[in-house]
Design a protein around this motif. Structure first.
Motif, PDB file in Angstrom:
ATOM      1  N   SER A 265      47.197   1.017  -1.005  1.00  0.00           N
ATOM      2  CA  SER A 265      46.693   0.291   0.157  1.00  0.00           C
ATOM      3  C   SER A 265      47.782   0.107   1.198  1.00  0.00           C
ATOM      4  O   SER A 265      47.507   0.016   2.386  1.00  0.00           O
ATOM      5  N   HIS A 266      49.014   0.055   0.743  1.00  0.00           N
ATOM      6  CA  HIS A 266      50.144  -0.060   1.655  1.00  0.00           C
ATOM      7  C   HIS A 266      50.942   1.233   1.646  1.00  0.00           C
ATOM      8  O   HIS A 266      51.195   1.815   0.592  1.00  0.00           O
ATOM      9  N   ARG A 267      51.339   1.647   2.837  1.00  0.00           N
ATOM     10  CA  ARG A 267      52.135   2.863   2.969  1.00  0.00           C
ATOM     11  C   ARG A 267      53.426   2.493   3.688  1.00  0.00           C
ATOM     12  O   ARG A 267      53.397   2.052   4.836  1.00  0.00           O
TER      13      ARG A 267
ATOM     14  N   ARG B 226      51.659   7.464   9.615  1.00  0.00           N
ATOM     15  CA  ARG B 226      50.681   6.374   9.679  1.00  0.00           C
ATOM     16  C   ARG B 226      50.950   5.291   8.632  1.00  0.00           C
ATOM     17  O   ARG B 226      50.095   4.973   7.787  1.00  0.00           O
TER      18      ARG B 226
ATOM     19  N   THR C 294      51.633   1.518   7.010  1.00  0.00           N
ATOM     20  CA  THR C 294      51.215   0.128   7.258  1.00  0.00           C
ATOM     21  C   THR C 294      52.440  -0.752   7.464  1.00  0.00           C
ATOM     22  O   THR C 294      52.364  -1.785   8.132  1.00  0.00           O
ATOM     23  N   HIS C 295      53.574  -0.313   6.866  1.00  0.00           N
ATOM     24  CA  HIS C 295      54.806  -1.092   6.942  1.00  0.00           C
ATOM     25  C   HIS C 295      55.996  -0.173   7.211  1.00  0.00           C
ATOM     26  O   HIS C 295      56.150   0.854   6.536  1.00  0.00           O
TER      27      HIS C 295
ATOM     28  N   ILE D 254      51.818  -1.921  13.447  1.00  0.00           N
ATOM     29  CA  ILE D 254      52.517  -1.741  12.175  1.00  0.00           C
ATOM     30  C   ILE D 254      53.491  -2.898  11.951  1.00  0.00           C
ATOM     31  O   ILE D 254      54.249  -3.272  12.842  1.00  0.00           O
TER      32      ILE D 254
ATOM     33  N   GLU E  93      54.722  -7.258   2.397  1.00  0.00           N
ATOM     34  CA  GLU E  93      53.337  -7.029   1.974  1.00  0.00           C
ATOM     35  C   GLU E  93      52.424  -8.207   2.311  1.00  0.00           C
ATOM     36  O   GLU E  93      51.220  -8.024   2.519  1.00  0.00           O
TER      37      GLU E  93
END
Length: 306
Positions: free
Chosen positions: A17-19, A65, A67-68, A111, A215
């Protein structure tokens, strides 16, 4: 460096879920972050794109792309921060222009951006003497003895207004090995060391906390060190007692040290109340710095490191 070195992993075998995208991917702290995230089964990529190259940064963000973003890039100077005194434009380009550019690009793309900053922006003073209260996140910087520290203090003042940024102030980071960048390695190799209590960041204790904060979408400034302060002599005595029996060292005064350095060095204790309380909300405890060093050196001994 204009090219990117990227790698992706998914230890869990499914789409996470997190990239995470780690900037400064060939660096010391970045390597520890990558290993940590891979061990947690997270999807992680690294890049060495220069932060100041706006088009390249945006292209990399659009390609990966994430998320973090974890920004472990920046200019600290080689072999130490004295280098920054003679390379001010390069230092500005990385620590100011680049850091702000990456944060801004992340903001535009929605982001979360974690910046590994420094707590070396303070110096013991009348309100914060040795053995007294530590500097809090809200205290204005009072140390400008090195160009490196000055750039970091100024950029933080701007960076903290970005709603997507988490700013973690490390100090004298230490790893569980004798990597050349580790504070312990440095002081064991010096001909003489000063003996002043300081806040330190034992990476094995703190980096998992950085991932938790990121997170959970935390933002703002955090003093990112183990609680308390430890002197150089205390560190070296523990190192001698646990890792390298018979190790010896010599001291000199701050005044004597100043004669051989081009730039001044920050000495301070940071207040970690905000960090400890927040991580405790997530069930994570950060050990006090003396206990943290004892555990670190015990791990080194168990690994056969001398």
């Amino acid at each position: 460096m204009t090219g990117a070195s990227t790698s992706g992993t998914n230890g869990a075998g499914h789409v996470a879920s997190h990239r995470f995208l780690i900037w400064g991917g060939d660096g010391w702290v970045a390597g520890h972050l990558k290993t940590l995230l891979e061990g947690q089964g997270k999807e992680v990529f690294t890049t060495t794109i220069r932060m100041e190259n706006r088009e390249s940064v945006l292209a990399e963000l659009d390609r990966i792309r994430p998320t973090h973003v974890l920004n472990a890039a920046g200019c600290t100077g080689r072999p130490n921060v004295d280098w920054c005194e003679d390379n001010k434009e390069t230092t500005i380009r990385s620590n100011v222009v680049g850091t702000l550019n990456l944060a801004d690009c992340c903001f535009l793309r929605g982001i979360h951006c974690t910046v590994f900053a420094t707590g070396c922006i303070y110096q013991y003073d009348e309100a914060h003497p040795i053995g007294g209260p530590g500097f809090r996140e809200t205290d204005p910087a009072n140390f400008a003895g090195s160009f490196y520290s000055m750039t970091k203090a100024h950029v933080e003042e701007i960076l903290k207004h970005y709603a997507n940024c988490l700013i973690l102030r490390l100090r004298m980071p230490v790893s569980d090995d004798l990597h050349p960048r580790s504070f312990v390695t440095k002081i064991t190799r010096y001909e003489r060391v000063v003996d002043v209590p300081n806040s330190n960041t034992v990476l094995a204790d703190l980096l998992p906390g950085a991932v938790l904060l990121a997170e959970h979408g935390e933002t703002g400034v955090y003093n990112f060190t183990n609680p308390g302060a430890i002197s150089h002599n205390e560190v070296l005595a523990l190192f001698r007692d646990i890792v390298r029996p018979g190790f010896m060292w010599s001291n000199f005064s701050l005044e004597e040290q100043a004669k051989v350095l081009k730039a001044g060095r920050s000495n301070c204790k940071l207040d970690t109340t905000k960090l400890v309380d927040k991580l405790r909300e997530y069930g994570y405890e950060v050990p006090e710095v003396h206990e943290a060093y004892r555990r670190c050196f015990e791990r080194m001994k168990a690994a056969g490191i001398q």
